[in-house]
Write a protein that holds these residues in place. Structure first.
Motif, short mmCIF file in Angstrom:
data_model
loop_
_atom_site.label_atom_id
_atom_site.label_comp_id
_atom_site.label_asym_id
_atom_site.label_seq_id
_atom_site.Cartn_x
_atom_site.Cartn_y
_atom_site.Cartn_z
N GLU A 49 0.86 -1.18 0.00
CA GLU A 49 0.00 0.00 0.00
C GLU A 49 0.90 1.23 0.00
O GLU A 49 1.69 1.41 0.91
CB GLU A 49 -0.90 0.03 1.25
CG GLU A 49 -1.93 -1.04 1.32
CD GLU A 49 -3.16 -0.75 0.46
OE1 GLU A 49 -3.35 0.41 0.03
OE2 GLU A 49 -3.91 -1.71 0.22
N ASP A 106 -5.91 1.68 0.50
CA ASP A 106 -5.91 2.19 1.88
C ASP A 106 -5.60 3.67 2.01
O ASP A 106 -6.04 4.31 2.95
CB ASP A 106 -4.87 1.44 2.73
CG ASP A 106 -5.43 0.20 3.38
OD1 ASP A 106 -6.61 -0.11 3.16
OD2 ASP A 106 -4.69 -0.46 4.13
N ILE A 149 -6.60 7.59 5.39
CA ILE A 149 -6.19 6.19 5.47
C ILE A 149 -7.43 5.41 5.85
O ILE A 149 -8.02 5.64 6.91
CB ILE A 149 -5.04 5.99 6.47
CG1 ILE A 149 -3.81 6.78 5.98
CG2 ILE A 149 -4.73 4.52 6.65
CD1 ILE A 149 -2.65 6.79 6.93
N THR A 150 -7.84 4.50 4.97
CA THR A 150 -9.13 3.83 5.16
C THR A 150 -9.06 2.58 6.02
O THR A 150 -10.09 2.10 6.48
CB THR A 150 -9.75 3.47 3.80
OG1 THR A 150 -8.86 2.62 3.08
CG2 THR A 150 -10.02 4.73 2.98
N SER A 151 -7.87 2.05 6.26
CA SER A 151 -7.77 0.89 7.15
C SER A 151 -7.81 1.38 8.60
O SER A 151 -7.53 2.54 8.88
CB SER A 151 -6.50 0.09 6.89
OG SER A 151 -5.37 0.84 7.27
N TYR A 188 2.56 3.79 9.22
CA TYR A 188 2.71 4.40 7.91
C TYR A 188 3.94 5.31 7.90
O TYR A 188 4.19 6.03 8.87
CB TYR A 188 1.47 5.22 7.54
CG TYR A 188 0.28 4.35 7.28
CD1 TYR A 188 -0.08 4.02 5.98
CD2 TYR A 188 -0.48 3.83 8.32
CE1 TYR A 188 -1.17 3.20 5.73
CE2 TYR A 188 -1.56 3.01 8.08
CZ TYR A 188 -1.90 2.69 6.79
OH TYR A 188 -2.97 1.87 6.54
N LYS A 228 2.36 2.18 3.66
CA LYS A 228 1.99 1.33 4.81
C LYS A 228 3.10 0.33 5.05
O LYS A 228 3.51 -0.39 4.14
CB LYS A 228 0.68 0.61 4.53
CG LYS A 228 0.20 -0.22 5.72
CD LYS A 228 -1.15 -0.84 5.44
CE LYS A 228 -1.66 -1.56 6.68
NZ LYS A 228 -3.00 -2.12 6.46
#
Length: 195
Positions: free
Chosen positions: A25, A61, A76-78, A83, A193
């Protein structure tokens, strides 16, 4: 199993695959517009660097938010992870024959739902870095300066939503009206990530 049993090629491959698999990612973003600081000194007058183009990306993500009020912010979608944020910001000056110092820092936004919902930003420390420009002559190369920075961020949404942004401000100058101006071809951010 006994001490005389040997692993098969298939079992070794299955074990190695299970130990080394990580999802990739990352996002590298750039700008198609400049950011210009206020002529007033200080971090309180910082402007958002307008990262609006995903130049290189892999995965889903890490995105540049398109939601109203979140433009030029990274989402950040997770839910959790470590990161790596890395950036380079190049800058020019708005006035010749002066000295200018500008700052750059990474901020995290937390969504506040009290009353009229809004984003509240806080600095991620230590992410401050500075650019020194010495504008001696018209078109002189000494007008340009740049800075780079990187930081590891433990992203954990938990019960709260977060976004990230890079901001730019005028710290000091020898001429009060001078402003810092980002250079489009020297400004980028990469977010990756790690875990």
């Amino acid at each position: 199993a006994t001490a005389n049993n040997l692993a098969t090629a298939e079992s070794i491959k299955a074990y190695v695959d299970s130990q080394t698999h990580t999802e990739t990612e990352f996002l590298m973003a750039k700008c198609t517009a400049i950011a210009t600081t206020s002529a007033t000194n200080g971090e309180a007058y910082a402007v958002i660097i307008p990262f609006n183009t995903q130049a290189v990306d892999e995965g889903t993500d890490i995105i540049i938010s398109q939601v109203t009020g979140e433009e030029n912010n990274f989402r950040i979608t997770s839910t959790t992870g470590t990161y790596l944020f890395q950036w380079n910001v190049a800058a020019n000056t708005s006035v010749y024959n002066n000295r200018l110092t500008c700052g750059v820092k990474l901020q995290i936004g937390t969504y506040i739902e009290e009353g009229e919902p809004y984003w509240e930003y806080a600095d991620i420390d230590p992410s401050h870095c500075y650019i020194y420009n010495r504008a001696v002559t018209t078109g002189g190369i000494s007008r340009l300066g740049s800075t780079a920075g990187s930081i590891l961020v433990e992203h954990n949404i938990g019960d709260t939503d977060h976004i990230y942004r890079l901001v730019f401000w005028k710290d000091t100058s020898s001429t009060a009206t001078t402003k810092g101006i980002t250079e489009i071809d020297g400004t980028q951010i990469t977010i990756r990530k790690l875990t």
